[in-house]
Design a protein around this motif. Structure first.
Motif, PDB file in Angstrom:
ATOM      1  N   VAL A   1       0.840  -1.206   0.000  1.00  0.00           N
ATOM      2  CA  VAL A   1       0.000   0.000   0.000  1.00  0.00           C
ATOM      3  C   VAL A   1       0.872   1.252   0.000  1.00  0.00           C
ATOM      4  O   VAL A   1       0.614   2.212  -0.746  1.00  0.00           O
ATOM      5  CB  VAL A   1      -0.967  -0.008   1.210  1.00  0.00           C
ATOM      6  CG1 VAL A   1      -1.655   1.336   1.365  1.00  0.00           C
ATOM      7  CG2 VAL A   1      -1.999  -1.120   1.046  1.00  0.00           C
ATOM      8  N   ALA A   2       1.935   1.223   0.813  1.00  0.00           N
ATOM      9  CA  ALA A   2       2.845   2.377   0.864  1.00  0.00           C
ATOM     10  C   ALA A   2       3.485   2.598  -0.506  1.00  0.00           C
ATOM     11  O   ALA A   2       3.620   3.742  -0.959  1.00  0.00           O
ATOM     12  CB  ALA A   2       3.922   2.146   1.932  1.00  0.00           C
ATOM     13  N   ALA A   3       3.850   1.518  -1.179  1.00  0.00           N
ATOM     14  CA  ALA A   3       4.463   1.635  -2.512  1.00  0.00           C
ATOM     15  C   ALA A   3       3.471   2.262  -3.488  1.00  0.00           C
ATOM     16  O   ALA A   3       3.828   3.159  -4.262  1.00  0.00           O
ATOM     17  CB  ALA A   3       4.927   0.270  -3.006  1.00  0.00           C
ATOM     18  N   LEU A   4       2.210   1.836  -3.443  1.00  0.00           N
ATOM     19  CA  LEU A   4       1.191   2.426  -4.331  1.00  0.00           C
ATOM     20  C   LEU A   4       1.042   3.919  -4.045  1.00  0.00           C
ATOM     21  O   LEU A   4       0.999   4.739  -4.958  1.00  0.00           O
ATOM     22  CB  LEU A   4      -0.160   1.722  -4.142  1.00  0.00           C
ATOM     23  CG  LEU A   4      -0.296   0.307  -4.705  1.00  0.00           C
ATOM     24  CD1 LEU A   4      -1.661  -0.288  -4.338  1.00  0.00           C
ATOM     25  CD2 LEU A   4      -0.124   0.296  -6.231  1.00  0.00           C
ATOM     26  N   ARG A   5       0.976   4.254  -2.754  1.00  0.00           N
ATOM     27  CA  ARG A   5       0.785   5.672  -2.378  1.00  0.00           C
ATOM     28  C   ARG A   5       1.966   6.520  -2.827  1.00  0.00           C
ATOM     29  O   ARG A   5       1.806   7.703  -3.136  1.00  0.00           O
ATOM     30  CB  ARG A   5       0.608   5.798  -0.862  1.00  0.00           C
ATOM     31  CG  ARG A   5      -0.653   5.127  -0.380  1.00  0.00           C
ATOM     32  CD  ARG A   5      -1.369   5.877   0.739  1.00  0.00           C
ATOM     33  NE  ARG A   5      -2.706   5.321   0.875  1.00  0.00           N
ATOM     34  CZ  ARG A   5      -3.107   4.524   1.864  1.00  0.00           C
ATOM     35  NH1 ARG A   5      -2.268   4.223   2.858  1.00  0.00           N
ATOM     36  NH2 ARG A   5      -4.332   4.048   1.882  1.00  0.00           N
ATOM     37  N   ALA A   6       3.164   5.904  -2.850  1.00  0.00           N
ATOM     38  CA  ALA A   6       4.369   6.648  -3.236  1.00  0.00           C
ATOM     39  C   ALA A   6       4.555   6.671  -4.749  1.00  0.00           C
ATOM     40  O   ALA A   6       5.588   7.108  -5.252  1.00  0.00           O
ATOM     41  CB  ALA A   6       5.587   6.021  -2.559  1.00  0.00           C
ATOM     42  N   GLY A   7       3.577   6.136  -5.493  1.00  0.00           N
ATOM     43  CA  GLY A   7       3.687   6.159  -6.960  1.00  0.00           C
ATOM     44  C   GLY A   7       4.482   4.990  -7.515  1.00  0.00           C
ATOM     45  O   GLY A   7       4.937   5.027  -8.662  1.00  0.00           O
ATOM     46  N   GLY A   8       4.646   3.941  -6.704  1.00  0.00           N
ATOM     47  CA  GLY A   8       5.426   2.770  -7.139  1.00  0.00           C
ATOM     48  C   GLY A   8       4.572   1.726  -7.835  1.00  0.00           C
ATOM     49  O   GLY A   8       3.360   1.889  -7.997  1.00  0.00           O
ATOM     50  N   LEU A   9       5.239   0.650  -8.242  1.00  0.00           N
ATOM     51  CA  LEU A   9       4.563  -0.454  -8.920  1.00  0.00           C
ATOM     52  C   LEU A   9       4.479  -1.667  -7.995  1.00  0.00           C
ATOM     53  O   LEU A   9       5.466  -2.056  -7.375  1.00  0.00           O
ATOM     54  CB  LEU A   9       5.328  -0.861 -10.186  1.00  0.00           C
ATOM     55  CG  LEU A   9       5.482   0.196 -11.275  1.00  0.00           C
ATOM     56  CD1 LEU A   9       6.141  -0.411 -12.515  1.00  0.00           C
ATOM     57  CD2 LEU A   9       4.126   0.803 -11.639  1.00  0.00           C
TER      58      LEU A   9
END
Ligand code: TXA
Ligand code: MG
Length: 326
Positions: free
Chosen positions: A11-19
């Protein structure tokens, strides 16, 4: 089992614009925050996918539809009630604010609520839409295990949620509900007949100016090795002919008997459509990796439950021989 901390990381990766790669009940998806065009653009870069090929927005539940579609006709609601969460994607007129990067510049958007528990947990915790194509390089065989994803993308993906092998094994059924009727754009595990039964009406023919579903290009879902389809025992004969000419050959057989050839890569596929679909992409990847020069696939039966499988195999055969297979 995926621990809570791993989900938090995703979830943190998604929020940070990650894949984030995640399992669905069909195939693995390569996801990004659908409301973040910069993040979504990274999917296209990593996949080497043309920017005009739109993505599916994955949602935790149908309540969120209003954020993505400006109009949800009754027949679309009916399909959503009957098949969600599940392997069905519907195309709707997009809501204002849905990024061109997601829709490939079209006025429509593809949405789906997947049924894999891990996908649902990820989507629920994230709270928004996750744009995700199948987690494979453009035009290639979809990934049905986390290992496939890691091998294909390595460090380019920020987080991979490992849910084991996906259950269905081929991509969702796509139904276009953006016009007057409902039209089948991509066959999948949910058959045309089941869609018609749920609608209580026949499917419409896709309009000639149908929204582009580039997954429907002839050359798609292809291994790198040239692939040929052959009926029944002809598959074994073809393998023998290749072997006689000194060519290394791999076979995905169904009922054909294995010829006594040395060094022949041979997979006997499950005889039922569900088992066949589940194993299909992993089998194609294994045969593709075997270093052979040709893959021969025994033509499966042609009944309705085999329609999506035959669709993917026909495209794999077209894609592996043509210059379009990128
Ligand atoms: O099972 C699946 O559908 C998997 C999992 C990850 O959900 N996803 C998947 O995505 O197969 P992808 O990108 O490999 O295929 C989606 C297909 C493409 O053929 C795309 O062109 C079509 O959906 N599509 C997306 N948005 C569309 C739109 N607005 N109109 C028409 N076709 C659309
Ligand atoms: Mg795909």
């Amino acid at each position: 089992m995926v621990e809570d901390s791993k989900l938090d990381q995703a979830v943190a990766a998604l929020r940070a614009g990650g894949l984030v790669a995640f399992p669905t009940e069909t195939v693995y998806g390569l996801g990004a925050d659908a409301s973040n065009p910069v993040a979504v653009r990274r999917i296209f870069e990593v996949k080497e996918r043309p920017a005009t090929h739109p993505l599916i927005v994955h949602l935790a539940d149908a309540v969120q539809l209003a954020n993505w579609a400006r109009e949800v006709p009754e027949h679309a609601r009916r399909l959503a009630r009957r098949f969600w969460p599940g392997p069905l994607t519907v195309i709707l007129k997009r809501a204002r604010g849905v990024s061109d990067v997601v829709t490939g510049g079209q006025d429509t958007v593809a949405v789906r609520v997947p049924s894999h528990p891990l996908a649902l947990q990820l989507l629920a915790r994230f709270g928004g839409g996750v744009a995700a194509p199948s987690a494979n390089r453009h035009g290639r065989v979809s990934a049905t295990t986390a290992e496939h994803v890691r091998r294909e993308f390595g460090a380019a993906v920020d987080c991979v949620l490992d849910g084991g092998a996906t259950q269905i094994g081929i991509e969702s059924t796509i139904v276009d509900c953006s016009g007057g009727g409902a039209a089948l754009l991509r066959p999948g595990w949910i058959t045309g007949r089941e869609i018609e039964a749920a609608l209580g009406a026949p499917l419409a023919a896709p309009p000639p100016e149908a929204p582009r579903a580039p997954g429907m290009l002839a050359a798609h879902y292809a291994p790198r090795t040239p692939l040929a389809l052959a009926e029944g025992e002809r598959a074994a004969e073809l393998a023998e002919e290749h072997a006689r000419r000194g060519r290394r050959v791999a076979v995905l057989a169904l009922s054909a008997r294995r010829p006594p050839l040395e060094g022949l890569e041979w997979i006997a596929a499950p005889r039922d459509a569900a088992g066949y679909a589940h194993a299909l992409y992993a089998s194609l990847r294994r045969l593709d990796d075997s270093g052979c020069e040709t893959i021969v696939v025994e033509q499966p039966p042609r009944g309705p439950e085999w329609a999506a499988i035959n669709d993917r195999l026909a495209r794999a055969a077209a894609g592996s021989s043509g210059p379009d297979a990128t």
